[in-house]
Scaffold this motif. Structure first.
Motif, PDB file in Angstrom:
ATOM      1  N   LYS A 150     -25.482  32.169   6.876  1.00  0.00           N
ATOM      2  CA  LYS A 150     -24.173  31.734   6.388  1.00  0.00           C
ATOM      3  C   LYS A 150     -23.454  32.894   5.719  1.00  0.00           C
ATOM      4  O   LYS A 150     -24.078  33.803   5.177  1.00  0.00           O
ATOM      5  N   PRO A 181     -20.232  34.020   2.964  1.00  0.00           N
ATOM      6  CA  PRO A 181     -19.396  33.502   1.876  1.00  0.00           C
ATOM      7  C   PRO A 181     -17.918  33.618   2.215  1.00  0.00           C
ATOM      8  O   PRO A 181     -17.480  34.595   2.825  1.00  0.00           O
ATOM      9  N   LYS A 212     -19.904  28.574   1.488  1.00  0.00           N
ATOM     10  CA  LYS A 212     -20.619  29.309   2.523  1.00  0.00           C
ATOM     11  C   LYS A 212     -20.593  28.491   3.806  1.00  0.00           C
ATOM     12  O   LYS A 212     -20.791  27.276   3.780  1.00  0.00           O
TER      13      LYS A 212
END
Length: 239
Positions: free
Chosen positions: A171, A173, A215
């Motif tokens: 993931k 941000p 995220k």
């Protein structure tokens, strides 16, 4: 990091609170733009072990025990090794494949006869973020260099052969400055993309806005941006 910490602890300007808010807003924006997509690697997807697995076999009276597990980083690797190695064993040899290389170990076996074949077995399996420890309990018969390579490599390979796996997406941000009246629309889109770690900071956004950070799956970031732009009547700024 030291610069960011120093800026966040600047003394407030009591005479001009809006100036303080703007400074904090610009600092947070700078942090998000400067932040790497992942703390330790480029974003991507990989297959890893779903659980810790074990395989045992005996070769010429020596017992070989392989223990493999999902290891996200070096700190976990050190902890995993401490948990599974046998202090009474003749050798505890291991290899790891992950975001950052960690030295393999022959643990007293002739150089290149244990750690390298274990590493080769991991590479052949196609798995990532994985550590394999092969414990040898010596049975009194020398195997020779070729025999050791085959023994450690096959033990590691058999351990991983039918192990349960899972597919993982990393993931990235993201942050977006959202006008108050659009928060409902934005949160609806965030939920539809199953984002994680949503945070909202009213002290960061400019007047009439708030900073929302989260995220999202690395391969969904651009699609999420497009969805937010298409569903919101005002232009949003992303970080």
């Amino acid at each position: 990091m030291q610069v960011i910490t120093s800026l966040l602890h600047l003394q407030p300007n009591c005479c001009n609170p809006n100036k303080n808010k703007l400074l904090r807003h610009r600092l947070i924006c700078w942090c998000y733009k400067a932040m790497p997509s992942s703390s330790n690697s480029q974003p991507g997807a990989f297959t890893t072990l779903r659980e810790t697995v074990t395989f045992k076999q005996e070769i010429k009276k020596s017992k070989f025990i392989a223990i493999a597990g999902h290891i996200p980083d070096q700190q976990f690797a050190n902890s995993f090794l401490s948990q599974v190695k046998d202090p009474k064993a003749t050798h505890n040899c291991w290899a790891y494949k992950g975001r950052r290389p960690i030295p393999i170990s022959d643990d007293g076996e002739p150089s290149g006869t244990a750690g390298k074949p274990i590493q080769a077995a991991i590479e052949a399996s196609g798995l990532d973020r994985v550590m394999v420890v092969v414990i040898r309990l010596f049975g009194g018969i020398l195997l020779g260099s070729g025999g050791l390579v085959r023994a450690y490599g096959r033990t590691a390979a058999e351990c991983l052969k039918n192990a349960p796996t899972r597919f993982v997406k990393s993931k990235v941000p993201m942050g977006v400055e959202v006008p108050f009246e659009l928060l409902g629309l934005v949160y609806h889109q965030l939920q539809s993309f199953e984002v994680e770690d949503i945070n909202q900071d009213y002290e960061t956004g400019t007047d009439g806005t708030t900073m929302v950070t989260f995220k999202v799956d690395f391969d969904q970031a651009e699609s999420l941006k497009d969805a937010l732009k298409n569903h919101c009547s005002r232009e949003l700024e992303f970080y």
